[in-house]
Design an enzyme around this catalytic site. Structure first.
Site, PDB file in Angstrom:
ATOM      1  N   ARG A  10       6.433  -4.503 -20.978  1.00  0.00           N
ATOM      2  CA  ARG A  10       5.891  -4.363 -22.397  1.00  0.00           C
ATOM      3  C   ARG A  10       4.899  -3.623 -22.988  1.00  0.00           C
ATOM      4  O   ARG A  10       3.932  -3.392 -22.254  1.00  0.00           O
ATOM      5  CB  ARG A  10       5.615  -5.912 -23.012  1.00  0.00           C
ATOM      6  CG  ARG A  10       6.843  -6.596 -23.126  1.00  0.00           C
ATOM      7  CD  ARG A  10       7.817  -6.552 -24.277  1.00  0.00           C
ATOM      8  NE  ARG A  10       6.948  -6.516 -25.481  1.00  0.00           N
ATOM      9  CZ  ARG A  10       7.078  -7.475 -26.521  1.00  0.00           C
ATOM     10  NH1 ARG A  10       7.806  -8.588 -26.143  1.00  0.00           N
ATOM     11  NH2 ARG A  10       6.484  -7.687 -27.477  1.00  0.00           N
ATOM     12  N   GLY A  29      -4.228 -10.566 -24.135  1.00  0.00           N
ATOM     13  CA  GLY A  29      -3.602 -10.750 -22.644  1.00  0.00           C
ATOM     14  C   GLY A  29      -4.285  -9.965 -21.707  1.00  0.00           C
ATOM     15  O   GLY A  29      -5.229  -8.949 -22.177  1.00  0.00           O
ATOM     16  N   GLY A  30      -4.339 -10.436 -20.348  1.00  0.00           N
ATOM     17  CA  GLY A  30      -5.003 -10.166 -19.358  1.00  0.00           C
ATOM     18  C   GLY A  30      -4.852  -8.728 -19.248  1.00  0.00           C
ATOM     19  O   GLY A  30      -5.660  -7.919 -19.135  1.00  0.00           O
ATOM     20  N   HIS A 165       1.768  -7.913  -9.955  1.00  0.00           N
ATOM     21  CA  HIS A 165       0.948  -8.919 -10.594  1.00  0.00           C
ATOM     22  C   HIS A 165       1.429 -10.409 -10.112  1.00  0.00           C
ATOM     23  O   HIS A 165       0.718 -11.433 -10.550  1.00  0.00           O
ATOM     24  CB  HIS A 165       1.070  -9.048 -11.991  1.00  0.00           C
ATOM     25  CG  HIS A 165       0.057  -7.878 -12.506  1.00  0.00           C
ATOM     26  ND1 HIS A 165      -0.987  -7.677 -12.903  1.00  0.00           N
ATOM     27  CD2 HIS A 165       0.546  -6.410 -12.693  1.00  0.00           C
ATOM     28  CE1 HIS A 165      -1.671  -6.376 -13.037  1.00  0.00           C
ATOM     29  NE2 HIS A 165      -0.465  -5.849 -13.242  1.00  0.00           N
ATOM     30  N   ASP A 372       1.202 -18.964  -7.666  1.00  0.00           N
ATOM     31  CA  ASP A 372       0.691 -17.933  -8.821  1.00  0.00           C
ATOM     32  C   ASP A 372       0.131 -16.790  -8.302  1.00  0.00           C
ATOM     33  O   ASP A 372      -0.726 -16.970  -7.387  1.00  0.00           O
ATOM     34  CB  ASP A 372      -0.323 -18.740  -9.707  1.00  0.00           C
ATOM     35  CG  ASP A 372      -0.066 -18.248 -11.287  1.00  0.00           C
ATOM     36  OD1 ASP A 372       0.326 -17.328 -11.463  1.00  0.00           O
ATOM     37  OD2 ASP A 372      -0.813 -19.072 -12.209  1.00  0.00           O
ATOM     38  N   LEU A 376      -5.296 -16.174 -14.274  1.00  0.00           N
ATOM     39  CA  LEU A 376      -6.665 -15.891 -15.080  1.00  0.00           C
ATOM     40  C   LEU A 376      -7.251 -16.964 -15.797  1.00  0.00           C
ATOM     41  O   LEU A 376      -8.527 -16.983 -16.365  1.00  0.00           O
ATOM     42  CB  LEU A 376      -6.327 -14.607 -15.853  1.00  0.00           C
ATOM     43  CG  LEU A 376      -5.708 -13.696 -15.214  1.00  0.00           C
ATOM     44  CD1 LEU A 376      -5.349 -12.472 -16.196  1.00  0.00           C
ATOM     45  CD2 LEU A 376      -6.835 -12.846 -14.069  1.00  0.00           C
ATOM     46  N   ALA A 378      -7.983 -19.750 -14.875  1.00  0.00           N
ATOM     47  CA  ALA A 378      -9.109 -20.523 -14.208  1.00  0.00           C
ATOM     48  C   ALA A 378     -10.340 -19.756 -14.271  1.00  0.00           C
ATOM     49  O   ALA A 378     -11.438 -20.171 -14.476  1.00  0.00           O
ATOM     50  CB  ALA A 378      -8.715 -20.646 -12.393  1.00  0.00           C
ATOM     51  N   TYR A 497       5.744  12.961  28.940  1.00  0.00           N
ATOM     52  CA  TYR A 497       6.815  13.218  29.617  1.00  0.00           C
ATOM     53  C   TYR A 497       8.144  12.840  29.043  1.00  0.00           C
ATOM     54  O   TYR A 497       8.870  13.836  28.664  1.00  0.00           O
ATOM     55  CB  TYR A 497       6.829  12.127  30.922  1.00  0.00           C
ATOM     56  CG  TYR A 497       7.700  12.675  32.071  1.00  0.00           C
ATOM     57  CD1 TYR A 497       7.774  13.798  32.683  1.00  0.00           C
ATOM     58  CD2 TYR A 497       8.762  11.517  32.179  1.00  0.00           C
ATOM     59  CE1 TYR A 497       8.772  14.033  33.668  1.00  0.00           C
ATOM     60  CE2 TYR A 497       9.909  11.844  33.038  1.00  0.00           C
ATOM     61  CZ  TYR A 497       9.943  13.104  33.910  1.00  0.00           C
ATOM     62  OH  TYR A 497      10.762  13.166  34.602  1.00  0.00           O
TER      63      TYR A 497
END
Length: 745
Positions: A10, A29-30, A165, A372, A376, A378, A497
Site C-alpha cells: 500500500r 502507521g509505523g 515485517h 507477532d 509496535l 507495546a 587433490y
C-alpha cells in the site's frame, strides 16, 4: 544519500472521493511514519497500490496519478480480481496464517498463486520504469516476496533491500508452503534481507538449508555469484512524537476523563487490530480466570479492549469478531455488578490522541499476541508513559520481547499464568513499577524508527563495498598468468587433490592417481626452484600410499597432519579433542542405515558421510541423497552447536571436523619455509579450500569449477587444471616421467 525507491503493498496515502473530487491524505502507521524522513530527504519515490478506486474514468485516473505524483508516490493500479487473488487469497489467506504458525487457518484451496506472481511482476515493471542508476530499492513485506528476484533480472546492478515485517516461521512450518522454493528464491534477489528478531533470521537460514540446500555463513548466503547479506533490524516507533503527544492538553484531559469514569477501578488495556494472531480470546479467558481466582476483584477492574476493524471482507475475520463478541457477552453477564461491567469492548478505530489518552490512563497494558513480527503497540505504550508508571505484560512470541526485557513476559497459551501475572502487575510495588518503566523507556526512546530506517539503509548502501569477488565463471588469462609463473624466481604450488588433480570417485579408495597426473607432479617437483605441496582432506595413509614416492610436501586431513618432504616425518600440527566422535558416529550410522549407498569415512580428527553412491540403483528418489544430506546437516548443526567442531559440506560429502583444523593451518608452515619473494599458486575446488585461499592473501588463488569463491581466478574442471600445470612445464600429455613412479593399491 542515494535516492530511495520504497516499495510496499500500500502507498502511505489514502485517496477519498467526495462530491466528485479526489482528496489524497497521508496515512498514519509505523511504516509510513518511519520511512517518511528517508523518503523526503533522499528525494525518492514510494511505489505501491493506492487503494480501491472504483468507477474512475480515464480523466479521473489521470487526476489521481497527478495528485499522487505531487507527493512523490507512484501507483500500481490493481483490478478487483488481482487484488482478491494477490492480497486476500494468498497474502492474507495463506502467507499470513502460515508465517504466524496458524496452520488450521489455511484454506483447502490455494489457486491464486499465479495471480500473486503476476502482481509481483506488475510491481517489478513499475519499479524498473522509475529506477535510475545509483538508486536504492527497499522492498517491504510478504506481499512482495517474489519482487527482489524479479527486479534482479530486470536491474542486475541495482542495490535491493528486502524487509520482512512478520515472523519467519520454523523450517518445518515453512515447508508446508507449496511454493516454498519460489518464495525463498524470490527473497534471494535482494542484496540485504532484514528481520525483526534473531530467531526469524535463524529460521530463514534453516529453511534455506532444508529447502534449497544453501548454507548460511553467519550473516550471508552466496547465491548466483552474489553475497546476500542477512541482518536483524528491530523496528522502532516515532518515540519522540508519542512522548510529546502524551503531554498534549487534550490527551491529559481525555486520560483524566477515562480514569474518572473508571471510578477508582484498576484499568487494564488491550489495543489490537482485529486479527486471530493477536491472542484476544485467550486474553479474555485470562480475565475470566482472574475473577475465578480472586472473586474479591469483581467490581474493582475495568478491562478496555479496543479492536480496530480489519479485513472486513475476509470471512475468517468476521467469524473471529463474532467469537470475541460472544466471549465478552458471556463474561460480562457472569461478572457484572449492578454498577459496572468488567469488559468494555470497543470496535472502532481511534485517533492517535485517543490512543495516547488510553495509554496514559491504563494501569496495565496487555500485549499478548500468539505470534507477532514486532508489535509496535507495546513500544507506543512505553513511549507514552512520560509519568514513568504502568506495567507492560508482553507475549514472549512478539518480536518486541527480545528487546523489552523489563516487561512481564508471558506465554499467551498459558491462561492460568497470564491471570496470575495480571494480578502481580496490579499489585506491583511503586518502586519496581517505575524502575522497570524507566529502563523500558530508555530503550524505546533511543532505538526509534529513525534509527531502524537509517541502519538498514546504511547497511544496504555499504553492502556492495565489501562484496567478495565471485570468480567461479572467470578464467585466468592463460598467456599472461603462465608467463608470470614461469618467470618467478621461486615457485610454490599448493594443490588440492579430489576435484582438482583427480576427478571425484564413487568411494575414497577409488580415487587413485593416474599416470598422467603422477607424471606432471613429478616433473613439477623436479623443476628448478619449485616446490609442490598436495593438501587434502584424505588420510595421511592414503596420501602416503598414492603420492609418497614423489618429492612432494603432503598435508592430510585438511592440515591436521603435514610432511614437508619424503625425508621428513609426519607431524600433527595441533592437538585435538575427540570426545564428540562417538556421538557423531552414532548419528551418521543411523543415516547410513536409512540411506542405502552411503558410508562413513573415519579420519584422525573427523568423520565424513559420503553419499555419492546414493543413486537410483539404491533408492527410487533421484535426489534422496541430497535430501538426507540436508537433514544430516540440520541435525548436526543443532546437536553440535556448543561442541568444538564444525560441519563442512563438500562434493557429495558431509564432514565433521574439530574446530581449527583446516587447510589454512598449513599456511604458516609453507610461508616460513619459502623465500620472501616466492610466487605462490594455490588451486582448489570446494569450501575447504577457501580457508587456504584466505590464509594466503598474496597467493595466486584459483578456484576449480563454478560457484562462489574468494579466489582470484577460476578453472572449469580437472582437465583444465592438468592443462594449466602442463603449461607451466610446457609439457605434452603422455610424456614419460623423468623418474619411474608407480601407484600402489
Amino acid at each position: 544519500m542515494s535516492r530511495l525507491l520504497l516499495v510496499s503493498n500500500r502507498l502511505p496515502v489514502t485517496a477519498r472521493y467526495d462530491h466528485d473530487r479526489i482528496h489524497v491524505e497521508a496515512s498514519s502507521g509505523g511504516l509510513a511514519t518511519g520511512l517518511r524522513g528517508p523518503h523526503e530527504r533522499s528525494g525518492g519515490l514510494w511505489i505501491g497500490w493506492p487503494g480501491d478506486s472504483p468507477n474512475l474514468d480515464a480523466r479521473r485516473r489521470e487526476e489521481l496519478d497527478q495528485r499522487l505524483a505531487e507527493l512523490r508516490t507512484v501507483p500500481v493500479h490493481l483490478k478487483r480480481r488481482e487484488l482478491r487473488g494477490f492480497y486476500e487469497e494468498i497474502s492474507n489467506g495463506v502467507l499470513w496464517p502460515l508465517f504466524h504458525y496458524l496452520l488450521d487457518e489455511l484454506p483447502a484451496n490455494t489457486r491464486s498463486w499465479e495471480t500473486y506472481r503476476a502482481v509481483n511482476e506488475k510491481f517489478a515493471r513499475v519499479v524498473a520504469d522509475q529506477y535510475r542508476p545509483g538508486d536504492l530499492i527497499w522492498v517491504h513485506d510478504y506481499h512482495l516476496a517474489l519482487l527482489p528476484a524479479m527486479l534482479r533480472r530486470l536491474l542486475p546492478d541495482a542495490r535491493i533491500g528486502f524487509f520482512l515485517h512478520i515472523p519467519f516461521p520454523s523450517s518445518e512450518v515453512f515447508s508446508v508452503l507449496p511454493w516454498r522454493e519460489e518464495l525463498l528464491r524470490g527473497m534471494l534477489g535482494a542484496d540485504l534481507i532484514g528481520f525483526h528478531a534473531p530467531s526469524y533470521l535463524r529460521h530463514f537460514a534453516t529453511s534455506m538449508l532444508r529447502v534449497l540446500g544453501f548454507e548460511v555463513d553467519v550473516d550471508r548466503i552466496r547465491h548466483e555469484e552474489r553475497d546476500v547479506r542477512l541482518g536483524v533490524f528491530p523496528m522502532g516507533i516515532d518515540a519522540a512524537a508519542w512522548a510529546s503527544r502524551a503531554y498534549d492538553e487534550e490527551v491529559e484531559r481525555l486520560a483524566a476523563e477515562i480514569r474518572r469514569d473508571a471510578e477508582g477501578k484498576k484499568i487494564i488495556l488491550g489495543i489490537d487490530r482485529l486479527d486471530y494472531t493477536k491472542g484476544i480470546p485467550r486474553r479474555m479467558m485470562a480475565i475470566e480466570r482472574l475473577f475465578e481466582m480472586e472473586p474479591s476483584l469483581r467490581g474493582k477492574l475495568r478491562y478496555i479492549q479496543v479492536t480496530v476493524p480489519s479485513r472486513d471482507n475476509v470471512n475468517a475475520y468476521n467469524r473471529f469478531r463474532r467469537r470475541i463478541d460472544e466471549m465478552v457477552g458471556r463474561i460480562n453477564s457472569t461478572y457484572a455488578t449492578a454498577t459496572s461491567v468488567p469488559i468494555h469492548n470497543i470496535y472502532r478505530a481511534h485517533s492517535e490522541t485517543e490512543v495516547a489518552a488510553l495509554y496514559r490512563a491504563a494501569d496495565v497494558m496487555l500485549v499478548t499476541p500468539l505470534r507477532d513480527g514486532m508489535n509496535l503497540v507495546a513500544k507506543e505504550f512505553v513511549a507514552s508513559r512520560v509519568d514513568e508508571d504502568g506495567v507492560l505484560i508482553l507475549s514472549e512470541f512478539a518480536g518486541a520481547a527480545a528487546e523489552l526485557g523489563d516487561a512481564l513476559h508471558i506465554n499467551p497459551y498459558d491462561v492460568d499464568r497470564m491471570a496470575g501475572l495480571i494480578r502481580r502487575a496490579l499489585t506491583m510495588p511503586d518502586g519496581e513499577r517505575r524502575a522497570r518503566m524507566r529502563r523500558l523507556r530508555d530503550h524505546v526512546m533511543t532505538h526509534d524508527v529513525n534509527l531502524w530506517a537509517m541502519t538498514f539503509i546504511d547497511t544496504l548502501e555499504a553492502v556492495h563495498e565489501h562484496d567478495p569477488v565471485a570468480t567461479g565463471s572467470r578464467r585466468p588469462d592463460a598467456r599472461t598468468l603462465i608467463d608470470d609463473i614461469r618467470a618467478a624466481g621461486y615457485l610454490e604450488l599448493v594443490l588440492d587433490y579430489d576435484g582438482t588433480l583427480v576427478p571425484f570417485a564413487e568411494t575414497p579408495d577409488q580415487a587413485i592417481p593416474d599416470r598422467e597426473i603422477l607424471t606432471t607432479l613429478d616433473a613439477l617437483a623436479h623443476r628448478p626452484n619449485t616446490r609442490v605441496h598436495v593438501v587434502s582432506g584424505r588420510s595421511r595413509r592414503s596420501l602416503e600410499r598414492w603420492l609418497g614416492a614423489l618429492p612432494l610436501g603432503l598435508h592430510a586431513e585438511h592440515g591436521l597432519w603435514s610432511r614437508l618432504s619424503p625425508a621428513h616425518d609426519w607431524i600433527r600440527l595441533r592437538e585435538v579433542s575427540l570426545d564428540w566422535k562417538d556421538k557423531v558416529r552414532g548419528i551418521m550410522e543411523q543415516f547410513v542405515e536409512s540411506t542405502p549407498g552411503s558410508f562413513i569415512e573415519e579420519k584422525s580428527a573427523g568423520l565424513a558421510w559420503h553419499y555419492r553412491m546414493v543413486t537410483a540403483d539404491f533408492v527410487a528418489q533421484d535426489d534422496y541423497g541430497e535430501h538426507q544430506a540436508k537433514e544430516l546437516r540440520l541435525l548436526l548443526g543443532e546437536l553440535l552447536s556448543n561442541a568444538p567442531v564444525e560441519v563442512l559440506v563438500g562434493n557429495k560429502v558431509v564432514e565433521v571436523r574439530t574446530q581449527g583444523v583446516h587447510k589454512g593451518a598449513i599456511a604458516p608452515l609453507l610461508l616460513d619455509d619459502a623465500p620472501g619473494d616466492a610466487t605462490i599458486v594455490a588451486i582448489g575446488d570446494d569450501r575447504t579450500d577457501e580457508d587456504l585461499f584466505a590464509a594466503m592473501p598474496s597467493a595466486l588463488t584459483i578456484k576449480v569449477g563454478r560457484g562462489p569463491s574468494a579466489a582470484r581466478y577460476g578453472l572449469p574442471d580437472v582437465d583444465a587444471v592438468r592443462a594449466f600445470l602442463r603449461a607451466i612445464l610446457d609439457q605434452r600429455p603422455g610424456e614419460r616421467p623423468r623418474h619411474a613412479v608407480t601407484a600402489t593399491n
